[in-house]
Design a protein around this motif. Structure first.
Motif, PDB file in Angstrom:
ATOM      1  N   LEU A   1       0.811  -1.224   0.000  1.00 16.00           N
ATOM      2  CA  LEU A   1       0.000   0.000   0.000  1.00 16.00           C
ATOM      3  C   LEU A   1       0.844   1.274   0.000  1.00 16.00           C
ATOM      4  N   LEU A   2       1.986   1.221   0.683  1.00 14.77           N
ATOM      5  CA  LEU A   2       2.796   2.437   0.858  1.00 14.77           C
ATOM      6  C   LEU A   2       3.496   2.851  -0.429  1.00 14.77           C
ATOM      7  N   ARG A   3       3.610   4.158  -0.599  1.00 17.25           N
ATOM      8  CA  ARG A   3       4.438   4.697  -1.692  1.00 17.25           C
ATOM      9  C   ARG A   3       5.903   4.450  -1.348  1.00 17.25           C
ATOM     10  N   PRO A   4       6.784   4.457  -2.358  1.00 16.79           N
ATOM     11  CA  PRO A   4       8.219   4.399  -2.043  1.00 16.79           C
ATOM     12  C   PRO A   4       8.558   5.558  -1.082  1.00 16.79           C
ATOM     13  N   ASN A   5       9.397   5.295  -0.107  1.00 17.09           N
ATOM     14  CA  ASN A   5       9.737   6.235   0.975  1.00 17.09           C
ATOM     15  C   ASN A   5       8.585   6.445   1.961  1.00 17.09           C
ATOM     16  N   GLY A   6       7.541   5.660   1.808  1.00 23.38           N
ATOM     17  CA  GLY A   6       6.425   5.750   2.751  1.00 23.38           C
ATOM     18  C   GLY A   6       6.832   5.202   4.113  1.00 23.38           C
TER      19      GLY A   6
ATOM     20  N   HIS B   1       9.296   1.841  13.841  1.00 17.93           N
ATOM     21  CA  HIS B   1       9.343   2.704  12.649  1.00 17.93           C
ATOM     22  C   HIS B   1       9.902   1.861  11.502  1.00 17.93           C
ATOM     23  N   ALA B   2       9.291   1.955  10.330  1.00 15.98           N
ATOM     24  CA  ALA B   2       9.822   1.238   9.165  1.00 15.98           C
ATOM     25  C   ALA B   2       9.512   2.031   7.906  1.00 15.98           C
ATOM     26  N   MET B   3      10.424   1.977   6.935  1.00 19.02           N
ATOM     27  CA  MET B   3      10.237   2.742   5.694  1.00 19.02           C
ATOM     28  C   MET B   3      10.126   1.769   4.531  1.00 19.02           C
ATOM     29  N   LYS B   4       9.404   2.203   3.492  1.00 18.84           N
ATOM     30  CA  LYS B   4       9.378   1.405   2.262  1.00 18.84           C
ATOM     31  C   LYS B   4      10.486   1.918   1.341  1.00 18.84           C
TER      32      LYS B   4
END
Ligand SMILES: C[S@@+](CC[C@H](N)C(=O)[O-])C[C@H]1O[C@@H](n2cnc3c(N)ncnc32)[C@H](O)[C@@H]1O
Length: 243
Positions: A148-153, A240-243
């Motif tokens: 679902l998340l955008r890159p850097n989401g 915390h986690a990033m895409k």
């Protein structure tokens, strides 16, 4: 999603008397405001348009509120599968619902997220929900949050992460059980003691327990990077986690 994996643990007295959660879990208040601050400092300079947030398990809207207050350029979709909790959220968020910056969805999280387009959301946030889920359901949700998340989401989960050290974890649980009993007895809420203690220990079920190292590796396996604990106090941790 198999029906037996979709549970409703907040439909009875726990959900109806949920304001008690602030007293039995004092860290929750700090956790919700930390999530709001992190949403507020999310870097959206690489793109135009409002920052989109999906909140999983908004409950009474207590974390939704600091999220909405954190910045102007925000649109929030908050999901919960429990009508008792959503009607409390409607009251808490009455002003915000009028602004059109938030919409509430009554659905289980996996089904709701599955209907959302890939790479369409900047931030997924959740507070004290994901530890309640059965492991297989949780795994599906984590993988779909990544999609679902955008890159850097950004994925923020303020939750109960069981300690890797089982002895230390048991001691924390014993302290918590004592605190629940003491707090609820001092309020004369004997009716809630059995419900909350049972709920507390249902999180310890091997099909459900969310132990820190396993949970972080699962997020990495789903594709997340920069996966870390930003804050921990006993069992309460902000991941915390990033895409
Ligand atoms: C402990 S409450 C937390 C509520 C809120 N996030 C807070 O900060 O107080 C957990 C919430 O998650 C919701 N929930 C549990 N499982 C869910 C699922 N599979 N899908 C959607 N909501 C769920 C419950 O109905 C409840 O409102």
């Amino acid at each position: 999603m198999p029906k037996d994996e979709i549970e409703r643990q907040f439909s009875g007295v726990i959900g109806e008397g949920y304001e008690i959660h602030k007293l039995i879990c004092p860290n929750a208040v700090k956790m919700r405001s930390r999530i709001g601050s992190l949403v507020g400092s999310f870097d959206s300079s690489h793109r135009s348009g409002p920052v989109s947030v999906v909140e999983i398990g908004c409950g009474s809207g207590w974390a939704t509120m600091p999220i909405l207050e954190s910045r102007e350029d925000l649109r929030v979709v908050a999901i919960d599968n429990e009508p008792t909790m959503l009607s409390q959220a409607e009251t808490t968020l009455a002003h915000w619902l009028e602004t059109g910056r938030i919409s509430l969805i009554e659905a289980d999280a996996v089904s709701a997220v599955a209907e959302m387009p890939s790479e369409s959301i900047d931030i997924v946030a959740s507070v004290y929900v994901i530890h309640n889920l059965l492991k297989s359901y949780r795994s599906s949700l984590i993988r779909d949050v990544f999609r679902l998340l955008r890159p850097n989401g950004l994925f923020l989960n303020g939750d109960r992460y069981a300690l890797d050290d089982i002895h230390a974890h048991t001691e924390v649980m014993q302290r918590e059980a004592r605190h629940y009993i003491k707090t609820l007895s001092s309020l004369g809420r004997y009716d809630l003691i059995e419900e909350w203690i049972t709920h507390l220990f249902s999180d310890e079920n091997p099909d459900r327990i969310m132990r820190e190292t396993t949970a972080i590796s699962e997020m990495k396996d789903a594709g997340f990077r920069d996966t870390k604990i930003l804050f921990r106090d006993e069992i309460d941790a902000l991941v915390h986690a990033m895409k």
